[in-house]
Design an enzyme around this catalytic site. Structure first.
Site: not given
Length: 233
Positions: A101-103
């Site tokens: 999952l991205d930041r």
């Protein structure tokens, strides 16, 4: 496998470190009796400093990932592994996140030290559905559901169309999107292709496994029945 090697593989230290734990009486059984390196006992009865021994290889965790943390081991900022006990980073085999999952995305993130399970979950052939809830910068225009479900939608720089995805409208700027792929920033790029931007994004389920009420930033191990739910939907 001897207890010293097994406990060392779980990240409690080198074999020398673990031998020292035995010698100092810090490894006991469930009744509090001191164990010795040549004892043969069920793993679920072993305690280290009065805490249950971590599960052996085949461990699967779920985390409610918070904002601002990356799914990396080398990022200069905070990483998801910082939220796990330090010994989890030195287990053998190593713990890895199942996809990323991205930041700026929160929600359900899985970890495992089972490489075959990891690849089964993320393989396009398995088609495990991931469900995301998004809030958007602008009102939905109305045709997004048909476009996402078409199986013909192309993203910029991609050579293959997206697999059909299901959109559920929850409000003018609130939607739930179910996808079976894991392309780079896929959900954000899908909405961007319609002229909209995602303001917040949260993954709420993987297959039939639902995040539920796990607090933000917390994690817990999954039992076999929960792991099976991943492939049940």
């Amino acid at each position: 496998m001897k207890l010293v090697k097994l406990i060392a593989n779980l990240g409690y230290g080198s074999r020398k470190d673990v031998t020292a734990l035995f010698r100092s009486g810090r490894i006991t059984d469930g009744a509090g009796d001191v164990l010795y390196t040549d004892d043969v006992v069920p793993l679920d009865t072993i305690r280290v400093d009065d805490e249950p021994l971590d599960p052996p290889a085949g461990l699967v965790l779920m985390m409610n990932k918070p904002l601002g943390i990356t799914c990396s081991r080398k990022d200069p900022g905070r990483v998801v592994y910082d939220l796990l006990p330090p010994r989890y980073s030195v287990r053998s085999p190593a713990m890895s996140s199942v996809g990323r999952l991205d930041r700026d995305t929160t929600g359900l993130l899985l970890f495992t030290d089972d490489g075959a399970l990891l690849h089964r979950i993320i393989s396009p052939k398995t088609q495990v559905t991931k469900v995301y809830e998004a809030t958007l910068a602008q009102d939905l225009r109305g045709d997004e559901g048909e476009l996402f479900a078409s199986g013909t939608m192309m993203l910029e720089s991609e050579k293959e169309p997206l697999a059909p995805a299901e959109l559920e409208v929850l409000g003018p700027r609130h939607a739930r999107l179910s996808v079976t792929e894991g392309r780079y920033h896929q959900v954000r790029r899908m909405f961007a292709a319609t002229g909209n931007n995602v303001e917040t994004l949260r993954r709420v389920s993987v297959g039939g496994l639902v995040l539920g009420d796990l607090p933000l930033g917390e994690w817990r191990p999954l039992d076999a029945s929960e792991v099976a739910l991943i492939f049940a939907a």
